[in-house]
Motif scaffolding. Structure first.
Motif, PDB file in Angstrom:
ATOM      1  N   GLU A 262      17.951  44.071 -50.811  1.00  0.00           N
ATOM      2  CA  GLU A 262      17.117  45.160 -50.295  1.00  0.00           C
ATOM      3  C   GLU A 262      16.468  45.945 -51.425  1.00  0.00           C
ATOM      4  O   GLU A 262      15.304  46.364 -51.320  1.00  0.00           O
ATOM      5  CB  GLU A 262      17.983  46.093 -49.437  1.00  0.00           C
ATOM      6  N   ALA A 263      17.189  46.113 -52.521  1.00  0.00           N
ATOM      7  CA  ALA A 263      16.650  46.857 -53.659  1.00  0.00           C
ATOM      8  C   ALA A 263      15.480  46.132 -54.323  1.00  0.00           C
ATOM      9  O   ALA A 263      14.754  46.742 -55.121  1.00  0.00           O
ATOM     10  CB  ALA A 263      17.756  47.107 -54.683  1.00  0.00           C
ATOM     11  N   LEU A 264      15.285  44.864 -53.993  1.00  0.00           N
ATOM     12  CA  LEU A 264      14.224  44.070 -54.602  1.00  0.00           C
ATOM     13  C   LEU A 264      13.004  43.917 -53.704  1.00  0.00           C
ATOM     14  O   LEU A 264      12.028  43.266 -54.084  1.00  0.00           O
ATOM     15  CB  LEU A 264      14.761  42.678 -54.949  1.00  0.00           C
ATOM     16  N   THR A 265      13.038  44.509 -52.519  1.00  0.00           N
ATOM     17  CA  THR A 265      11.961  44.265 -51.566  1.00  0.00           C
ATOM     18  C   THR A 265      10.616  44.806 -52.047  1.00  0.00           C
ATOM     19  O   THR A 265       9.572  44.236 -51.711  1.00  0.00           O
ATOM     20  CB  THR A 265      12.296  44.871 -50.193  1.00  0.00           C
ATOM     21  N   ALA A 266      10.625  45.888 -52.811  1.00  0.00           N
ATOM     22  CA  ALA A 266       9.350  46.419 -53.298  1.00  0.00           C
ATOM     23  C   ALA A 266       8.734  45.502 -54.341  1.00  0.00           C
ATOM     24  O   ALA A 266       7.523  45.270 -54.358  1.00  0.00           O
ATOM     25  CB  ALA A 266       9.553  47.820 -53.878  1.00  0.00           C
ATOM     26  N   ALA A 267       9.559  44.948 -55.228  1.00  0.00           N
ATOM     27  CA  ALA A 267       9.046  44.109 -56.315  1.00  0.00           C
ATOM     28  C   ALA A 267       8.714  42.702 -55.844  1.00  0.00           C
ATOM     29  O   ALA A 267       7.727  42.104 -56.281  1.00  0.00           O
ATOM     30  CB  ALA A 267      10.076  44.053 -57.448  1.00  0.00           C
ATOM     31  N   CYS A 268       9.530  42.150 -54.980  1.00  0.00           N
ATOM     32  CA  CYS A 268       9.348  40.749 -54.565  1.00  0.00           C
ATOM     33  C   CYS A 268       9.874  40.588 -53.148  1.00  0.00           C
ATOM     34  O   CYS A 268      10.979  40.066 -52.952  1.00  0.00           O
ATOM     35  CB  CYS A 268      10.039  39.802 -55.538  1.00  0.00           C
ATOM     36  N   PRO A 269       9.115  41.029 -52.155  1.00  0.00           N
ATOM     37  CA  PRO A 269       9.616  41.057 -50.779  1.00  0.00           C
ATOM     38  C   PRO A 269       9.994  39.689 -50.224  1.00  0.00           C
ATOM     39  O   PRO A 269      11.001  39.561 -49.538  1.00  0.00           O
ATOM     40  CB  PRO A 269       8.460  41.684 -49.990  1.00  0.00           C
ATOM     41  N   ARG A 270       9.198  38.671 -50.497  1.00  0.00           N
ATOM     42  CA  ARG A 270       9.518  37.363 -49.927  1.00  0.00           C
ATOM     43  C   ARG A 270      10.817  36.809 -50.497  1.00  0.00           C
ATOM     44  O   ARG A 270      11.622  36.213 -49.779  1.00  0.00           O
ATOM     45  CB  ARG A 270       8.379  36.379 -50.167  1.00  0.00           C
ATOM     46  N   GLU A 271      11.016  36.985 -51.783  1.00  0.00           N
ATOM     47  CA  GLU A 271      12.233  36.478 -52.403  1.00  0.00           C
ATOM     48  C   GLU A 271      13.460  37.223 -51.897  1.00  0.00           C
ATOM     49  O   GLU A 271      14.543  36.635 -51.733  1.00  0.00           O
ATOM     50  CB  GLU A 271      12.124  36.564 -53.927  1.00  0.00           C
ATOM     51  N   ALA A 272      13.305  38.530 -51.633  1.00  0.00           N
ATOM     52  CA  ALA A 272      14.415  39.302 -51.068  1.00  0.00           C
ATOM     53  C   ALA A 272      14.747  38.803 -49.664  1.00  0.00           C
ATOM     54  O   ALA A 272      15.927  38.652 -49.300  1.00  0.00           O
ATOM     55  CB  ALA A 272      14.060  40.780 -51.039  1.00  0.00           C
ATOM     56  N   VAL A 273      13.723  38.529 -48.872  1.00  0.00           N
ATOM     57  CA  VAL A 273      13.947  37.981 -47.525  1.00  0.00           C
ATOM     58  C   VAL A 273      14.593  36.597 -47.622  1.00  0.00           C
ATOM     59  O   VAL A 273      15.502  36.259 -46.843  1.00  0.00           O
ATOM     60  CB  VAL A 273      12.615  37.915 -46.750  1.00  0.00           C
ATOM     61  N   TYR A 274      14.161  35.807 -48.575  1.00  0.00           N
ATOM     62  CA  TYR A 274      14.724  34.474 -48.788  1.00  0.00           C
ATOM     63  C   TYR A 274      16.236  34.566 -48.990  1.00  0.00           C
ATOM     64  O   TYR A 274      16.996  33.787 -48.399  1.00  0.00           O
ATOM     65  CB  TYR A 274      14.040  33.869 -50.007  1.00  0.00           C
ATOM     66  N   LEU A 275      16.693  35.511 -49.801  1.00  0.00           N
ATOM     67  CA  LEU A 275      18.128  35.652 -50.033  1.00  0.00           C
ATOM     68  C   LEU A 275      18.864  36.045 -48.756  1.00  0.00           C
ATOM     69  O   LEU A 275      19.954  35.534 -48.472  1.00  0.00           O
ATOM     70  CB  LEU A 275      18.384  36.679 -51.138  1.00  0.00           C
ATOM     71  N   SER A 276      18.281  36.950 -47.997  1.00  0.00           N
ATOM     72  CA  SER A 276      18.935  37.362 -46.753  1.00  0.00           C
ATOM     73  C   SER A 276      18.969  36.214 -45.752  1.00  0.00           C
ATOM     74  O   SER A 276      19.948  36.028 -45.022  1.00  0.00           O
ATOM     75  CB  SER A 276      18.242  38.590 -46.156  1.00  0.00           C
ATOM     76  N   ARG A 277      17.923  35.412 -45.720  1.00  0.00           N
ATOM     77  CA  ARG A 277      17.891  34.275 -44.805  1.00  0.00           C
ATOM     78  C   ARG A 277      18.891  33.199 -45.225  1.00  0.00           C
ATOM     79  O   ARG A 277      19.442  32.485 -44.378  1.00  0.00           O
ATOM     80  CB  ARG A 277      16.471  33.696 -44.713  1.00  0.00           C
ATOM     81  N   GLN A 278      19.142  33.076 -46.518  1.00  0.00           N
ATOM     82  CA  GLN A 278      20.177  32.144 -46.965  1.00  0.00           C
ATOM     83  C   GLN A 278      21.528  32.511 -46.358  1.00  0.00           C
ATOM     84  O   GLN A 278      22.268  31.637 -45.890  1.00  0.00           O
ATOM     85  CB  GLN A 278      20.299  32.182 -48.500  1.00  0.00           C
ATOM     86  N   ILE A 279      21.846  33.788 -46.386  1.00  0.00           N
ATOM     87  CA  ILE A 279      23.119  34.228 -45.807  1.00  0.00           C
ATOM     88  C   ILE A 279      23.128  33.962 -44.308  1.00  0.00           C
ATOM     89  O   ILE A 279      24.090  33.411 -43.756  1.00  0.00           O
ATOM     90  CB  ILE A 279      23.367  35.716 -46.094  1.00  0.00           C
ATOM     91  N   GLY A 280      22.053  34.335 -43.629  1.00  0.00           N
ATOM     92  CA  GLY A 280      21.996  34.164 -42.189  1.00  0.00           C
ATOM     93  C   GLY A 280      22.107  32.708 -41.774  1.00  0.00           C
ATOM     94  O   GLY A 280      22.892  32.357 -40.880  1.00  0.00           O
ATOM     95  N   PHE A 281      21.322  31.848 -42.405  1.00  0.00           N
ATOM     96  CA  PHE A 281      21.373  30.423 -42.054  1.00  0.00           C
ATOM     97  C   PHE A 281      22.758  29.856 -42.316  1.00  0.00           C
ATOM     98  O   PHE A 281      23.336  29.159 -41.464  1.00  0.00           O
ATOM     99  CB  PHE A 281      20.333  29.637 -42.851  1.00  0.00           C
ATOM    100  N   SER A 282      23.313  30.132 -43.479  1.00  0.00           N
ATOM    101  CA  SER A 282      24.574  29.506 -43.863  1.00  0.00           C
ATOM    102  C   SER A 282      25.743  29.981 -43.014  1.00  0.00           C
ATOM    103  O   SER A 282      26.604  29.178 -42.632  1.00  0.00           O
ATOM    104  CB  SER A 282      24.860  29.767 -45.348  1.00  0.00           C
ATOM    105  N   THR A 283      25.781  31.269 -42.699  1.00  0.00           N
ATOM    106  CA  THR A 283      26.897  31.740 -41.884  1.00  0.00           C
ATOM    107  C   THR A 283      26.814  31.187 -40.468  1.00  0.00           C
ATOM    108  O   THR A 283      27.841  30.953 -39.825  1.00  0.00           O
ATOM    109  CB  THR A 283      26.956  33.277 -41.855  1.00  0.00           C
ATOM    110  N   GLY A 284      25.602  30.928 -39.973  1.00  0.00           N
ATOM    111  CA  GLY A 284      25.471  30.272 -38.677  1.00  0.00           C
ATOM    112  C   GLY A 284      25.777  28.782 -38.753  1.00  0.00           C
ATOM    113  O   GLY A 284      26.524  28.236 -37.940  1.00  0.00           O
ATOM    114  N   PHE A 285      25.241  28.124 -39.770  1.00  0.00           N
ATOM    115  CA  PHE A 285      25.406  26.677 -39.944  1.00  0.00           C
ATOM    116  C   PHE A 285      26.879  26.307 -40.098  1.00  0.00           C
ATOM    117  O   PHE A 285      27.379  25.375 -39.455  1.00  0.00           O
ATOM    118  CB  PHE A 285      24.607  26.240 -41.176  1.00  0.00           C
ATOM    119  N   TYR A 286      27.577  27.038 -40.951  1.00  0.00           N
ATOM    120  CA  TYR A 286      28.964  26.676 -41.247  1.00  0.00           C
ATOM    121  C   TYR A 286      29.935  27.001 -40.107  1.00  0.00           C
ATOM    122  O   TYR A 286      31.106  26.636 -40.182  1.00  0.00           O
ATOM    123  CB  TYR A 286      29.423  27.366 -42.533  1.00  0.00           C
TER     124      TYR A 286
END
Length: 295
Positions: A262-286
């Motif tokens: 979240e602290a990175l959303t101003a500098a690089c919003p897509r990359e910050a979302v990418y990290l959050s989506r990694q958590i979301g996908f993986s916790t659902g997948f596993y």
């Protein structure tokens, strides 16, 4: 298309998910072609077709705004992590085997030409050269190499734990989460097509990615406990931690990782979302499966 108002949202969500799955299908075909070029790295067991499909799904859901071409490096590096993990974890018979893999791969990362008989290094060299053709790699090569070094060192450390019968505590085990490989994949992906903001923030992005990696390590362990028992792998649940403890720790680590993202959303919003989506996908997948096929 006329649809009942109450179903419009579901239709839109399903259409987007269908597009992402199509993106993953293209990635799967690319990975199967790569595997065919390196057959010694990807035997049918445990590299069944689902391995290539799930790797491509993970990258597509992590960055659904990308094209198939823009996800190529993420897919290639993720697949290479599986290849080197298999080589170290299951094929290495003595410490010299592991040391040789690590040394040859790091030499390749530094620019050495791999031997014709070293498929693992040849595939890494192909990734290296593809990245080097882009504009960001020269300035950030050291960061890419450092994540690779950390991953290989962590894989080597775990091999020694396994073969010696050592059982680290949960904290020491988590400190070795670089063996999961997602941080190196992330840096490779970002260098293949990152925004200027992401390159400026790359050290902070990398630190946040390492936090995410710890979440993924534990989520994977919950899913693969039975497999790890059968294959003789280390797993948080085999180190004295119970499922409730590991689940609780995932929650704490996920909040920490998401705060960093979240602290990175101003500098690089897509990359910050990418990290959050990694958590979301993986916790659902596993919750239902993992990546490996049957050995």
């Amino acid at each position: 298309m006329d649809t009942p108002a109450g179903l419009t949202g579901e239709l839109t969500a399903a259409a987007e998910q269908g597009r992402i799955c199509a993106l993953a299908a293209g990635g799967q075909r690319d990975l199967q072609a790569v595997a065919a070029a390196y057959p010694e790295l990807f035997p049918a067991k445990p590299f069944d077709p689902a391995v290539f499909g799930t790797v491509a799904l993970a990258t597509a859901f992590g960055a659904p705004w990308c094209t198939r071409e823009q996800l190529r490096i993420a897919n290639l590096t993720a697949l290479w992590v599986f290849a080197v993990d298999w080589r170290i974890d299951y094929l290495a018979r003595e410490a010299a085997d592991v040391d040789g893999v690590v040394e040859r791969c790091l030499a390749t990362a530094d620019g050495a030409a791999p031997g014709d008989d070293d498929a693992l290094a040849r595939m890494l060299a192909a990734v290296r050269d593809e990245l080097a053709a882009g504009p960001a790699f020269a300035a950030h090569r050291a960061a890419w190499r450092e994540e690779l070094r950390r991953m290989l060192a962590a894989m080597r450390r775990e091999w020694h734990w396994k073969t010696s019968g050592a059982r680290p505590g949960l904290e020491e085990y988590l400190d070795n989460a670089d063996n999961f490989g997602s941080s190196w994949v992330n840096v490779s992906h970002w260098l293949s097509g990152a925004t200027a903001g992401a390159l400026t923030a790359l050290p902070r992005l990398t630190e946040a990615g390492r936090l995410v990696q710890r979440v993924l390590r534990l989520a994977n362990d919950l899913a693969t406990y039975e497999r790890d028992v059968e294959w003789g792998d280390l797993n948080a649940l085999l180190l004295g931690a119970g499922r409730d403890e590991v689940t609780g720790r995932i929650g704490v680590l996920a909040r920490e990782a998401l705060t960093a993202a979240e602290a990175l959303t101003a500098a690089c919003p897509r990359e910050a979302v990418y990290l959050s989506r990694q958590i979301g996908f993986s916790t659902g997948f596993y919750r239902l499966t993992d990546f490996w096929g049957e050995r």
